[in-house]
Scaffold this motif. Structure first.
Motif, PDB file in Angstrom:
ATOM      1  N   THR A  52      -8.686  -2.705   0.169  1.00 39.05           N
ATOM      2  CA  THR A  52      -9.117  -2.680   1.565  1.00 39.05           C
ATOM      3  C   THR A  52      -8.424  -1.516   2.268  1.00 39.05           C
ATOM      4  O   THR A  52      -7.196  -1.387   2.202  1.00 39.05           O
ATOM      5  N   VAL A  54      -6.721   0.072   5.112  1.00 38.53           N
ATOM      6  CA  VAL A  54      -6.042  -0.365   6.341  1.00 38.53           C
ATOM      7  C   VAL A  54      -5.647   0.833   7.213  1.00 38.53           C
ATOM      8  O   VAL A  54      -5.417   0.693   8.409  1.00 38.53           O
ATOM      9  N   ILE A  55      -5.536   1.997   6.605  1.00 35.63           N
ATOM     10  CA  ILE A  55      -5.336   3.259   7.321  1.00 35.63           C
ATOM     11  C   ILE A  55      -6.412   4.196   6.807  1.00 35.63           C
ATOM     12  O   ILE A  55      -6.420   4.556   5.628  1.00 35.63           O
ATOM     13  N   ILE A  68     -11.596   1.956   8.403  1.00 39.26           N
ATOM     14  CA  ILE A  68     -10.674   0.828   8.398  1.00 39.26           C
ATOM     15  C   ILE A  68     -11.445  -0.463   8.132  1.00 39.26           C
ATOM     16  O   ILE A  68     -12.429  -0.759   8.799  1.00 39.26           O
ATOM     17  N   GLY A  69     -11.001  -1.194   7.140  1.00 38.25           N
ATOM     18  CA  GLY A  69     -11.659  -2.435   6.749  1.00 38.25           C
ATOM     19  C   GLY A  69     -12.621  -2.282   5.594  1.00 38.25           C
ATOM     20  O   GLY A  69     -13.111  -3.287   5.049  1.00 38.25           O
ATOM     21  N   ASP A  83      -3.782  -3.084  -0.342  1.00 40.74           N
ATOM     22  CA  ASP A  83      -4.003  -2.327   0.893  1.00 40.74           C
ATOM     23  C   ASP A  83      -3.970  -0.846   0.545  1.00 40.74           C
ATOM     24  O   ASP A  83      -3.157  -0.409  -0.278  1.00 40.74           O
ATOM     25  N   ALA A  85      -3.943   3.103   2.223  1.00 40.67           N
ATOM     26  CA  ALA A  85      -3.814   4.027   3.353  1.00 40.67           C
ATOM     27  C   ALA A  85      -4.225   5.405   2.868  1.00 40.67           C
ATOM     28  O   ALA A  85      -3.756   5.855   1.814  1.00 40.67           O
ATOM     29  N   GLU A 111      -1.802  -6.388  -1.165  1.00 37.37           N
ATOM     30  CA  GLU A 111      -2.477  -6.828   0.051  1.00 37.37           C
ATOM     31  C   GLU A 111      -1.486  -7.416   1.055  1.00 37.37           C
ATOM     32  O   GLU A 111      -0.644  -8.241   0.718  1.00 37.37           O
ATOM     33  N   HIS A 116      -0.963  -2.355   9.638  1.00 40.89           N
ATOM     34  CA  HIS A 116      -2.294  -1.965  10.089  1.00 40.89           C
ATOM     35  C   HIS A 116      -2.152  -1.246  11.430  1.00 40.89           C
ATOM     36  O   HIS A 116      -2.380  -1.817  12.492  1.00 40.89           O
ATOM     37  N   PRO A 214      -1.258   6.380  12.138  1.00 45.08           N
ATOM     38  CA  PRO A 214      -1.658   6.245  10.736  1.00 45.08           C
ATOM     39  C   PRO A 214      -0.851   7.143   9.810  1.00 45.08           C
ATOM     40  O   PRO A 214      -0.441   6.725   8.722  1.00 45.08           O
ATOM     41  N   MET A 248      -4.923  -6.002  17.159  1.00 42.01           N
ATOM     42  CA  MET A 248      -4.575  -5.721  15.764  1.00 42.01           C
ATOM     43  C   MET A 248      -3.285  -6.405  15.337  1.00 42.01           C
ATOM     44  O   MET A 248      -2.863  -6.307  14.182  1.00 42.01           O
TER      45      MET A 248
END
Length: 322
Positions: A52, A54-55, A68-69, A83, A85, A111, A116, A214, A248
């Motif tokens: 996923t 996240v950044i 993002i997402g 996660d 980035a 994860e 975030h 970020p 967030m």
């Protein structure tokens, strides 16, 4: 963090660098950034993860890929959940203007282990391992400089402070000059500005100033691997950004430590040079369909620091050359 995944991160950043470097000095930062995004996305599709972002490059309505997402990776439900980035091209202006130190960057952690951070400003402080735990974003700049001289065994005149070349940093610059220390202004890309504090052969002992949040998380991932220190404070410019922080689940005007931004030690980081710099060589097209890259790969669990120099035969790598 799986060793194969760590090495695959190098392939991801290499792909982004190889394609965005074609725009060096051509004055089109958007095209360069899009080339990096597209290449990085295609390469992630070959990596066996359930990831996923996240950044990323923005919200879903702002970025066609790597938003993002977004869910990326080729893995099924049983694959490692992580996660991610990314900054496919940290230094878009540098590429557009043919300047040094543009890089392609990615960090991966289990994860829930990466902060975030919203796309807003962050006040930052970063130093290498020798000064870890000694300086603080809460202390006056002058005091931090004095602490650095002892930690690094340097004269105050030998200390180099890194900051983005922005009007908002001119007060910092004057204070550094009054202390007798050196300043290294960077045009873009304060991820690299933070990382160089951990390498003796590159001028830069401390990063200070305000940049993107970020990028702050990406820098924290690298410094976590390198044993450095990173602190950041989210700075909302208006009420809308303050509300976004609340949505967030992050706090404005709160000091985030490196362990807040990157939890645990299962984190990996990769950065490939796009334009030439002191730490990483940029992409060099040595003949038709042949190019070289240099990539920094870090793994927090082992502390391993790898510099990978690679020669790419692009006619044999269709996923790189699209």
């Amino acid at each position: 963090m799986d060793r194969n995944l760590v090495m695959n991160l190098a392939r991801v950043t290499e792909a982004a660098a190889l394609n965005s470097a074609k725009f060096l000095g051509r004055g089109d930062k958007n095209a360069a950034d899009q080339a990096a995004v597209d290449s990085m996305r295609r390469m992630f599709d070959t990596v066996d993860i359930n990831g996923t972002v996240v950044i990323g490059e923005g919200e879903i309505d702002e970025a066609p890929m790597l938003y993002i997402g977004e869910q990326i990776g080729s893995g099924n439900d049983q694959a490692l959940r992580v996660d991610i980035a990314v900054d496919p091209l940290d230094g878009t202006n540098a590429i557009a203007k043919g300047l040094p130190d543009a890089i392609s960057v990615v960090a991966v952690a289990p994860e829930g282990n990466l902060l975030h951070a919203p796309d807003m400003y962050m006040q930052k402080l970063a130093v290498g391992p020798k000064a870890k735990g000694l300086v603080s974003i809460e202390r006056p700049l002058e005091e931090n400089l004095k602490i650095l001289t002892k930690a690094l065994d340097k004269d105050i005149s030998d200390i180099t402070v890194v900051m983005l070349d922005r009007e908002r940093h001119m007060e910092y610059a004057e204070r550094v000059r009054k202390m007798g220390s050196r300043i290294r202004f960077i045009s873009d890309g304060d991820v690299l500005g933070a990382i160089i504090s951990c390498f003796n052969h590159v001028a830069g002992d401390m990063l200070i100033g305000i940049g993107g949040a970020p990028e702050g998380v990406l820098a924290a991932a690298a410094l976590k691997c390198l044993g450095g220190q990173m602190e950041g404070i989210l700075i909302p410019r208006n009420n809308e950004e303050a509300i976004r922080c609340k949505k967030m689940g992050v706090e404005c005007n709160h000091i985030y430590t490196i362990d807040d931004m990157v939890k645990g030690n299962e984190v990996a980081f990769a950065a490939t040079g796009v334009s030439h710099g002191e730490l990483l060589e940029g992409v060099n097209y040595i003949q038709k369909d042949v190019a070289t890259t240099e990539t920094l790969v870090l793994r927090a669990e082992t502390g391993t620091v790898r510099f990978i120099k690679a020669t790419h035969y692009l006619n044999k790598k269709p996923e790189y050359a699209k």
